[in-house]
Design a protein around this motif. Structure first.
Motif, mmCIF file in Angstrom:
data_model
loop_
_atom_site.group_PDB
_atom_site.id
_atom_site.type_symbol
_atom_site.label_atom_id
_atom_site.label_comp_id
_atom_site.label_asym_id
_atom_site.label_seq_id
_atom_site.Cartn_x
_atom_site.Cartn_y
_atom_site.Cartn_z
ATOM 1 N N SER A 104 0.814 -1.212 0.000
ATOM 2 C CA SER A 104 0.000 0.000 0.000
ATOM 3 C C SER A 104 0.849 1.265 0.000
ATOM 4 O O SER A 104 0.707 2.128 -0.852
ATOM 5 C CB SER A 104 -0.932 0.017 1.206
ATOM 6 O OG SER A 104 -1.577 1.262 1.304
ATOM 7 N N HIS A 105 1.733 1.373 1.003
ATOM 8 C CA HIS A 105 2.606 2.544 1.140
ATOM 9 C C HIS A 105 1.806 3.847 1.146
ATOM 10 O O HIS A 105 2.231 4.852 0.564
ATOM 11 C CB HIS A 105 3.671 2.563 0.046
ATOM 12 C CG HIS A 105 4.552 1.344 0.049
ATOM 13 N ND1 HIS A 105 5.475 1.111 1.034
ATOM 14 C CD2 HIS A 105 4.607 0.273 -0.779
ATOM 15 C CE1 HIS A 105 6.089 -0.050 0.797
ATOM 16 N NE2 HIS A 105 5.581 -0.571 -0.297
ATOM 17 N N LYS A 187 0.313 -1.652 -10.545
ATOM 18 C CA LYS A 187 -0.896 -2.471 -10.617
ATOM 19 C C LYS A 187 -0.586 -3.923 -10.290
ATOM 20 O O LYS A 187 -1.328 -4.588 -9.549
ATOM 21 C CB LYS A 187 -1.520 -2.366 -12.014
ATOM 22 C CG LYS A 187 -2.137 -1.019 -12.331
ATOM 23 C CD LYS A 187 -2.728 -1.016 -13.736
ATOM 24 C CE LYS A 187 -3.394 0.316 -14.073
ATOM 25 N NZ LYS A 187 -3.952 0.330 -15.450
ATOM 26 N N LEU A 188 0.519 -4.416 -10.830
ATOM 27 C CA LEU A 188 0.929 -5.794 -10.581
ATOM 28 C C LEU A 188 1.233 -6.026 -9.102
ATOM 29 O O LEU A 188 0.884 -7.061 -8.526
ATOM 30 C CB LEU A 188 2.152 -6.130 -11.440
ATOM 31 C CG LEU A 188 2.653 -7.575 -11.407
ATOM 32 C CD1 LEU A 188 1.605 -8.509 -11.985
ATOM 33 C CD2 LEU A 188 3.956 -7.697 -12.190
ATOM 34 N N LEU A 189 1.881 -5.050 -8.465
ATOM 35 C CA LEU A 189 2.220 -5.176 -7.048
ATOM 36 C C LEU A 189 0.989 -5.302 -6.166
ATOM 37 O O LEU A 189 1.007 -6.014 -5.154
ATOM 38 C CB LEU A 189 3.055 -3.970 -6.597
ATOM 39 C CG LEU A 189 4.495 -3.878 -7.093
ATOM 40 C CD1 LEU A 189 5.099 -2.536 -6.698
ATOM 41 C CD2 LEU A 189 5.341 -5.019 -6.540
ATOM 42 N N THR A 190 -0.068 -4.592 -6.519
ATOM 43 C CA THR A 190 -1.259 -4.564 -5.657
ATOM 44 C C THR A 190 -2.230 -5.700 -5.928
ATOM 45 O O THR A 190 -3.045 -6.040 -5.063
ATOM 46 C CB THR A 190 -2.003 -3.226 -5.805
ATOM 47 O OG1 THR A 190 -2.400 -3.048 -7.170
ATOM 48 C CG2 THR A 190 -1.101 -2.064 -5.390
ATOM 49 N N ASN A 191 -2.180 -6.292 -7.115
ATOM 50 C CA ASN A 191 -3.190 -7.284 -7.491
ATOM 51 C C ASN A 191 -3.293 -8.446 -6.514
ATOM 52 O O ASN A 191 -4.392 -8.911 -6.194
ATOM 53 C CB ASN A 191 -2.918 -7.810 -8.905
ATOM 54 C CG ASN A 191 -3.377 -6.851 -9.977
ATOM 55 O OD1 ASN A 191 -4.138 -5.928 -9.718
ATOM 56 N ND2 ASN A 191 -2.899 -7.057 -11.198
ATOM 57 N N GLU A 199 -14.584 -0.972 -8.092
ATOM 58 C CA GLU A 199 -13.614 -0.537 -9.102
ATOM 59 C C GLU A 199 -12.907 0.745 -8.670
ATOM 60 O O GLU A 199 -11.731 0.946 -8.966
ATOM 61 C CB GLU A 199 -14.312 -0.306 -10.450
ATOM 62 C CG GLU A 199 -14.600 -1.578 -11.223
ATOM 63 C CD GLU A 199 -15.090 -1.303 -12.625
ATOM 64 O OE1 GLU A 199 -15.114 -0.109 -13.018
ATOM 65 O OE2 GLU A 199 -15.457 -2.257 -13.329
ATOM 66 N N TYR A 200 -13.625 1.621 -7.979
ATOM 67 C CA TYR A 200 -13.030 2.867 -7.513
ATOM 68 C C TYR A 200 -11.865 2.582 -6.570
ATOM 69 O O TYR A 200 -10.769 3.126 -6.725
ATOM 70 C CB TYR A 200 -14.078 3.720 -6.799
ATOM 71 C CG TYR A 200 -13.495 4.919 -6.071
ATOM 72 C CD1 TYR A 200 -13.159 6.077 -6.767
ATOM 73 C CD2 TYR A 200 -13.261 4.881 -4.691
ATOM 74 C CE1 TYR A 200 -12.611 7.169 -6.117
ATOM 75 C CE2 TYR A 200 -12.716 5.968 -4.042
ATOM 76 C CZ TYR A 200 -12.394 7.104 -4.750
ATOM 77 O OH TYR A 200 -11.840 8.177 -4.102
ATOM 78 N N PHE A 201 -12.084 1.709 -5.598
ATOM 79 C CA PHE A 201 -11.033 1.397 -4.626
ATOM 80 C C PHE A 201 -9.870 0.676 -5.305
ATOM 81 O O PHE A 201 -8.702 0.948 -5.006
ATOM 82 C CB PHE A 201 -11.601 0.542 -3.496
ATOM 83 C CG PHE A 201 -10.623 0.297 -2.386
ATOM 84 C CD1 PHE A 201 -10.488 1.198 -1.337
ATOM 85 C CD2 PHE A 201 -9.809 -0.835 -2.378
ATOM 86 C CE1 PHE A 201 -9.581 0.981 -0.312
ATOM 87 C CE2 PHE A 201 -8.893 -1.056 -1.363
ATOM 88 C CZ PHE A 201 -8.776 -0.146 -0.325
ATOM 89 N N ALA A 202 -10.187 -0.252 -6.217
ATOM 90 C CA ALA A 202 -9.123 -0.989 -6.912
ATOM 91 C C ALA A 202 -8.217 -0.046 -7.684
ATOM 92 O O ALA A 202 -6.988 -0.219 -7.717
ATOM 93 C CB ALA A 202 -9.741 -2.019 -7.851
ATOM 94 N N ALA A 203 -8.818 0.967 -8.310
ATOM 95 C CA ALA A 203 -8.026 1.923 -9.085
ATOM 96 C C ALA A 203 -7.206 2.834 -8.172
ATOM 97 O O ALA A 203 -6.080 3.225 -8.512
ATOM 98 C CB ALA A 203 -8.939 2.753 -9.976
ATOM 99 N N ARG A 204 -7.754 3.177 -7.013
ATOM 100 C CA ARG A 204 -7.028 4.017 -6.065
ATOM 101 C C ARG A 204 -5.873 3.268 -5.407
ATOM 102 O O ARG A 204 -4.908 3.881 -4.938
ATOM 103 C CB ARG A 204 -7.976 4.519 -4.977
ATOM 104 C CG ARG A 204 -9.070 5.456 -5.462
ATOM 105 C CD ARG A 204 -8.550 6.820 -5.792
ATOM 106 N NE ARG A 204 -7.995 7.505 -4.630
ATOM 107 C CZ ARG A 204 -7.354 8.657 -4.675
ATOM 108 N NH1 ARG A 204 -7.175 9.259 -5.838
ATOM 109 N NH2 ARG A 204 -6.895 9.219 -3.583
ATOM 110 N N ALA A 205 -5.951 1.951 -5.369
ATOM 111 C CA ALA A 205 -4.952 1.156 -4.655
ATOM 112 C C ALA A 205 -3.567 1.242 -5.285
ATOM 113 O O ALA A 205 -2.556 1.137 -4.586
ATOM 114 C CB ALA A 205 -5.406 -0.299 -4.572
#
Length: 369
Positions: A104-105, A187-191, A199-205
């Protein structure tokens, strides 16, 4: 929904909350009151375009502290954290708090910041082009580190002027690299950690703000960060700045090549802002590696065009139809064959990396040292 509740989890395991930016966990309700299953159901939709933000063209030191972190944060408490798993550095103002949690960081204000250093390591030229080999540094041994040979056309003016053109080209290429390589990497790190039906939270992550530290002359960088407010006169080869009354307040001589480099830079900043990524800028002191590369360039026999003399009369009348807006590519010179080329084996000297990352319990950006 009962079966979903039995096998799913509404709350994050570590903090017991339904929305947790640290654990990248978010379970929320749809408009009809249902709770979609993040495993089996489509996520609650959210348009990517809504993540767009207004671009800012600012030095990091001019940004209010409340924008970057908590209002209570003291500038002396600003820190950066090197994540061994990401192989990236993250900036934060909350001690060794949330921004040190992988992947997250996130800072306490809900944002994340990734710094990158753009370090020229070699300059060269011929009758047609000036090349700047620039090292993009995210950490001492990051898989995201890269070296690009960035090119500008040989231009009217001094060696310094041509060096600046090539360094601006390197900054633009860095922003392109962030869009093409760093964003997919985040994106790869967070998946693998993300657990959400939104979708909003996934994009913010995965989203972040970028802090670029450059060796470019501060005066040139300052003008570069004003370029979005300027118009270009192709007839008089000058940037024109006007006040709110429409009166010309400054006329800055330039060339078509410098105009091209500045317009390209502005457009890439805007492209990242459209993706929800803000870019802030800082400068670093020139080290021995940079000075050596610069000296070798200046000592080469000159193959640059003869300097062009521009005379702007104080009462010069700039017709509106003669002025071109900052990001118009309609009248830009053709630049085919001057695309940046990536080096296969980027390496930075130990001395250069030691300068950027001094052994310190606090670390931090050069302007904070």
């Amino acid at each position: 929904m009962g079966s979903w509740l039995m096998r799913g989890r509404l709350e994050c395991k570590l903090h017991g909350v339904r929305t947790c930016n640290i654990c990248l966990h978010c379970i929320t309700e749809a408009a009809d009151g249902s709770i979609p299953d993040p495993i089996d159901d489509p996520r609650i939709p959210y348009p990517e375009s809504k993540h767009s933000i207004k671009p800012r063209f600012e030095f990091l030191g001019d940004v209010p502290m409340a924008t970057l972190s908590n209002e209570q944060t003291n500038p002396d408490e600003l820190r950066e954290f090197a994540c061994e798993q990401c192989e990236l550095r993250y900036w934060g103002g909350d001690g060794m708090g949330t921004y040190a949690v992988h992947p997250s960081h996130i800072c306490a204000n809900g944002l994340r910041f990734i710094p990158v250093w753009v370090h020229p390591i070699m300059f060269s030229r011929n009758s047609e082009r000036v090349e700047c080999s620039a090292f993009f540094i995210f950490d001492t041994k990051s898989k995201m580190n890269a070296t690009y040979k960035c090119m500008s056309k040989s231009d009217y003016g001094s060696a310094d002027w041509n060096l600046e053109n090539s360094e601006i080209a390197a900054l633009t290429q860095l922003l392109t690299y962030v869009e093409e390589k760093l964003i997919p990497y985040r994106k790869l790190l967070t998946n693998d950690y993300l657990y959400t039906n939104s979708e909003y939270f996934a994009a913010r992550a995965w989203r972040f703000h970028l802090i670029v530290v450059t060796s470019l002359n501060p005066a040139v960088l300052s003008l570069l960060l004003r370029a979005h407010k300027l118009k270009y006169s192709s007839r008089r080869k000058a940037f024109v700045e006007r006040n709110v009354l429409g009166m010309v307040t400054s006329k800055i001589p330039t060339t078509e090549e410098r105009w091209y480099q500045m317009v390209s830079f502005v457009q890439k900043v805007k492209d990242l802002a459209a993706l929800g990524i803000q870019v802030y800028w800082d400068t670093m002191e020139h080290d021995k590696c940079y000075e050596t590369a610069r000296a070798k360039f200046v000592d080469q026999p000159s193959q640059l065009p003869v300097p062009q003399r521009e005379v702007l009369e104080d009462d010069a009348d700039f017709e509106e139809e003669d002025l071109v807006v900052d990001n118009s590519f309609e009248y830009l010179p053709i630049h085919e064959g001057f695309e940046a080329v990536e080096s296969e084996d980027p390496e930075g000297s130990p001395e250069m990396l030691a300068t950027l990352f001094p052994k310190s319990s606090r670390g931090g950006f050069p302007y904070l040292q």
